[in-house]
Design a protein around this motif. Structure first.
Motif, PDB file in Angstrom:
ATOM      1  N   ALA A 103       0.840  -1.212   0.000  1.00  0.00           N
ATOM      2  CA  ALA A 103       0.000   0.000   0.000  1.00  0.00           C
ATOM      3  C   ALA A 103       0.870   1.255   0.000  1.00  0.00           C
ATOM      4  CB  ALA A 103      -0.931  -0.001   1.211  1.00  0.00           C
ATOM      5  N   ASP A 104       1.950   1.231   0.782  1.00  0.00           N
ATOM      6  CA  ASP A 104       2.880   2.366   0.777  1.00  0.00           C
ATOM      7  C   ASP A 104       3.472   2.583  -0.618  1.00  0.00           C
ATOM      8  OD1 ASP A 104       2.641   3.119   3.456  1.00  0.00           O
ATOM      9  OD2 ASP A 104       4.259   1.796   4.142  1.00  0.00           O
ATOM     10  N   ALA A 105       3.850   1.478  -1.261  1.00  0.00           N
ATOM     11  CA  ALA A 105       4.449   1.570  -2.601  1.00  0.00           C
ATOM     12  C   ALA A 105       3.449   2.135  -3.604  1.00  0.00           C
ATOM     13  CB  ALA A 105       4.942   0.187  -3.051  1.00  0.00           C
ATOM     14  N   GLU A 106       2.216   1.690  -3.507  1.00  0.00           N
ATOM     15  CA  GLU A 106       1.182   2.207  -4.417  1.00  0.00           C
ATOM     16  C   GLU A 106       0.966   3.696  -4.206  1.00  0.00           C
ATOM     17  OE1 GLU A 106      -1.266  -2.044  -4.636  1.00  0.00           O
ATOM     18  OE2 GLU A 106      -2.053  -0.388  -3.444  1.00  0.00           O
ATOM     19  N   LEU A 107       0.991   4.105  -2.931  1.00  0.00           N
ATOM     20  CA  LEU A 107       0.789   5.523  -2.618  1.00  0.00           C
ATOM     21  C   LEU A 107       1.858   6.387  -3.292  1.00  0.00           C
ATOM     22  CD1 LEU A 107      -1.186   7.238  -0.989  1.00  0.00           C
ATOM     23  CD2 LEU A 107       0.299   6.984   0.992  1.00  0.00           C
ATOM     24  N   LEU A 108       3.109   5.941  -3.257  1.00  0.00           N
ATOM     25  CA  LEU A 108       4.176   6.731  -3.879  1.00  0.00           C
ATOM     26  C   LEU A 108       3.962   6.876  -5.386  1.00  0.00           C
ATOM     27  CD1 LEU A 108       7.584   5.786  -2.263  1.00  0.00           C
ATOM     28  CD2 LEU A 108       5.832   7.406  -1.516  1.00  0.00           C
ATOM     29  N   HIS A 109       3.544   5.799  -6.041  1.00  0.00           N
ATOM     30  CA  HIS A 109       3.426   5.840  -7.505  1.00  0.00           C
ATOM     31  C   HIS A 109       2.104   6.431  -7.989  1.00  0.00           C
ATOM     32  CE1 HIS A 109       6.970   4.326  -9.377  1.00  0.00           C
ATOM     33  NE2 HIS A 109       6.937   3.140  -8.822  1.00  0.00           N
ATOM     34  N   LEU A 110       1.032   6.115  -7.273  1.00  0.00           N
ATOM     35  CA  LEU A 110      -0.303   6.445  -7.779  1.00  0.00           C
ATOM     36  C   LEU A 110      -0.951   7.606  -7.044  1.00  0.00           C
ATOM     37  CD1 LEU A 110      -1.636   2.760  -7.899  1.00  0.00           C
ATOM     38  CD2 LEU A 110      -0.630   4.057  -9.801  1.00  0.00           C
ATOM     39  N   GLY A 111      -0.377   7.991  -5.897  1.00  0.00           N
ATOM     40  CA  GLY A 111      -1.027   9.019  -5.092  1.00  0.00           C
ATOM     41  C   GLY A 111      -2.229   8.475  -4.341  1.00  0.00           C
ATOM     42  N   ARG A 112      -2.434   7.168  -4.412  1.00  0.00           N
ATOM     43  CA  ARG A 112      -3.504   6.500  -3.665  1.00  0.00           C
ATOM     44  C   ARG A 112      -3.140   5.020  -3.554  1.00  0.00           C
ATOM     45  NH1 ARG A 112      -7.010   3.689  -7.220  1.00  0.00           N
ATOM     46  NH2 ARG A 112      -6.288   3.992  -9.362  1.00  0.00           N
ATOM     47  N   CYS A 113      -3.776   4.318  -2.639  1.00  0.00           N
ATOM     48  CA  CYS A 113      -3.528   2.880  -2.501  1.00  0.00           C
ATOM     49  C   CYS A 113      -4.549   2.106  -3.320  1.00  0.00           C
ATOM     50  CB  CYS A 113      -3.618   2.474  -1.034  1.00  0.00           C
ATOM     51  SG  CYS A 113      -2.454   3.370   0.018  1.00  0.00           S
ATOM     52  N   LYS A 114      -4.131   0.952  -3.824  1.00  0.00           N
ATOM     53  CA  LYS A 114      -5.064   0.096  -4.571  1.00  0.00           C
ATOM     54  C   LYS A 114      -5.393  -1.173  -3.796  1.00  0.00           C
ATOM     55  CE  LYS A 114      -5.159  -0.139  -9.232  1.00  0.00           C
ATOM     56  NZ  LYS A 114      -4.673  -0.291 -10.635  1.00  0.00           N
ATOM     57  N   CYS A 115      -4.410  -1.709  -3.066  1.00  0.00           N
ATOM     58  CA  CYS A 115      -4.636  -2.997  -2.398  1.00  0.00           C
ATOM     59  C   CYS A 115      -5.389  -2.829  -1.075  1.00  0.00           C
ATOM     60  CB  CYS A 115      -3.328  -3.762  -2.228  1.00  0.00           C
ATOM     61  SG  CYS A 115      -2.182  -3.046  -1.045  1.00  0.00           S
ATOM     62  N   ILE A 116      -5.553  -1.601  -0.602  1.00  0.00           N
ATOM     63  CA  ILE A 116      -6.397  -1.323   0.569  1.00  0.00           C
ATOM     64  C   ILE A 116      -7.191  -0.045   0.292  1.00  0.00           C
ATOM     65  CG2 ILE A 116      -4.762  -2.327   2.229  1.00  0.00           C
ATOM     66  CD1 ILE A 116      -4.083   0.632   3.038  1.00  0.00           C
ATOM     67  N   LYS A 117      -8.237   0.178   1.089  1.00  0.00           N
ATOM     68  CA  LYS A 117      -8.958   1.446   1.013  1.00  0.00           C
ATOM     69  C   LYS A 117      -8.226   2.472   1.859  1.00  0.00           C
ATOM     70  CE  LYS A 117     -13.660  -0.114   0.114  1.00  0.00           C
ATOM     71  NZ  LYS A 117     -15.072  -0.035   0.503  1.00  0.00           N
TER      72      LYS A 117
END
Lengths: 366, 366
Positions: A61-75
């Motif tokens: 989730a942290d990794a997604e936040l850095l790349h996408l500006g939001r998480c995908k694997c959690i809400k």
């Protein structure tokens, strides 16, 4: 302590200044080394998730936040049981403000992030109390070295951060196995640093592995295999591969000292190119002692981003000033790099404003 | 045709010259997009392995060769049934001579390489005769775009190569589905280009998918899903992400035209930053027509490394002059990049000498 930009020189001012001078105006690459370990699921050890199983989702989730500006694997975003949001928010704002590229590297994950990530052949980690916590340590280091060597040719310097729940306990494990006195000195993201729980987990793990304090003084590979975590070989390999050519800012709190001990044993000649970059909350923390641990290992400088959330309009961010969550996802190092890359144009005030904006958006606040 | 360094301008001399000028003295990053597909196991389709199952090992072995200078997942190096060694040898020498960093990206693999590689969420491909050959096409593209965007911030330009057995058949599949006349025009690594076999496989695949020639004119995602291969979405995403900011040299033979068709449909505005880089053996091949296919798609330049192995002391390398193996693993584009990065200091003669040295070492020859 001496400062430049909003960066504190927390250890070895002279080297810290020289290191920061080298970064000024240069183009970094931020690498996030992530992994999961069942050590993070020991009750009371980690604040990275409300439920033990949730710790498997925090690094992706942290990794997604850095790349996408939001998480995908959690809400939403990862939060501690006290509602304090992940320091990935800090790293995300810093990297975005300074337009710093990001690459995620997996040391071994149960849940894969929904973004591109470097696979260096690792597996998720086991509970260190088994005394057999990490697979393929040498192979993962070797592959991460290759990645580090190649990334070094494509960037002026690397900033490497981490996300792994339970990481200070595994850090204590490796440091203890290598004879470095870190008990009572590693940091925590909990309101009360559970030093006794950590020491007990390490004691059980070392015993299970047939090892004792200091018995793996010159064997970091086995130290990680027994009582470490899978972030460590990926992180250490990246440092060893890259720092042979370019500066590397190891971005994190007391966990960095375990990586430092590994690199110091396997490739000490690269340490002239290495510094630790963390946050003011870590270097000012009364319940841990990052500089004290570094002192026992090698003479590398420690820099700290002088972040201050006291004036934030959000309690979730103000809580950083209470010294609970203090660091993670390379928050401090990313902030230092953002300031250095922009030659001070990015300030701590600008960071807080951007972090608040992102926090409000992601949490649906106003 | 016009030349500069040992680079031939094979299509659109004016744009080719301008593109090469942009690369001169700049620092590239070489990305190798690899994947496996059961399409490569159709008897008679591919020369990438002596036995169908061996095609699963060719891409990881090629990737290992670039990073390690030797293969780990197989003994020796990949060779065709005629004993012609993989063009990875060419790419390896070129990248090494010009000190160009390498990053491997997996679009979906049965056998994982024993080196670091970017995972973008893909799976190995199925036989296109199923009409359902690739999973998660949109998701893989989205992740590869993120990778491309971030790598673009860390390099002056990208050179992207591929390794996937059976790739010209899947290229014909996607081109046909999108209404581009490529039958009889795609290349081959076999002594006799099996055009009929390829066309038949594509016909069966399109029928199985309920599609016909041109029925997916504006739907490259479905074209790849039905009759493409998993290298394509990874490659196309990398191009779309990076070429929005920096030049991208698509390094390969006729397979590149399928990627070009995908990018041309999804993000045509980036094509001003794109060129195809291949070898003289491809542009002079009588049994295929790369420039003819490009002509049908978009006005991008085609550059070709003027490699010549006629004078080699090894029959395995001389065989490249017979027009059997002609390209692969970004051999042509890597050679062009090596010449441009060193402003012509790397020549075709120097390349041949280094390739012969590596070939002799790896094959145990004198």
């Amino acid at each position: 302590m001496k400062k430049e930009f909003d960066v504190i020189f927390a250890r070895n001012e002279f080297k810290a200044q020289a290191f920061l001078d080298e970064l000024r105006g240069k183009k970094p690459l931020f690498v996030l080394a992530i992994a999961t370990t069942d050590t993070g699921k020991i009750p009371g050890i980690s604040a990275a998730g409300k439920m033990p199983e949730f710790t498997d989702y925090t690094p992706p989730a942290d990794a997604e936040l850095l790349h996408l500006g939001r998480c995908k694997c959690i809400k939403g975003v990862p939060v501690t049981p006290d509602g304090i949001p992940t320091p990935a928010l800090i790293a995300m704002s810093a990297l975005h403000l300074a337009d710093i590229p990001v690459l995620v590297c997996s040391g071994g994950l149960r849940i894969k992030p929904q973004i591109p990530f470097l696979d260096v052949g690792g597996n998720p980690g086991r509970d260190i109390r088994t005394g057999s916590s990490v697979d393929n340590v040498q192979e993962v280091i070797d592959r991460a070295v290759i990645a580090g060597e190649n990334l070094a040719k494509a960037s002026d310097y690397l900033v490497i951060g981490e996300s792994i729940p339970g990481g200070t306990t595994t850090a204590l494990g490796v440091l203890s196995a290598m004879g470095i006195h870190a008990a009572g000195k590693v940091s925590s993201s909990m309101p009360e640093n559970p030093h006794d729980l950590k020491s007990e987990a390490v004691r059980v793990g070392l015993t299970a592995a047939g090892e004792t304090f200091g018995s793996l003084l010159n064997n970091p590979i086995r130290a990680v295999s027994c009582v470490g975590d899978p972030m460590m070989p990926a992180f250490a390999g990246l440092v060893m591969g890259a720092a042979a050519e370019i500066p590397v800012l190891m971005a994190g709190g007391t966990q960095m000292t375990a990586v430092l001990a590994i690199v110091n044993d396997l490739k000490p000649e690269v340490l002239c190119n290495v510094a630790i970059g963390t946050t003011r909350w870590v270097v000012e923390d009364d319940s841990s002692d990052i500089c004290g641990i570094v002192e026992e290992i090698a003479d590398v400088p420690v820099l700290a981003a002088d972040l201050n959330f006291a004036g934030s309009r959000f309690n979730g961010l103000k809580a950083y000033e209470k010294g609970i969550v203090k660091e993670g996802v390379g928050a401090g190092g990313a902030s230092i790099a953002a300031m250095a890359a922009t030659e001070g144009a990015v300030t701590k005030e600008m960071l807080l404003t951007d972090i608040e904006r992102n926090y409000a958006k992601l949490m649906g606040l106003k």
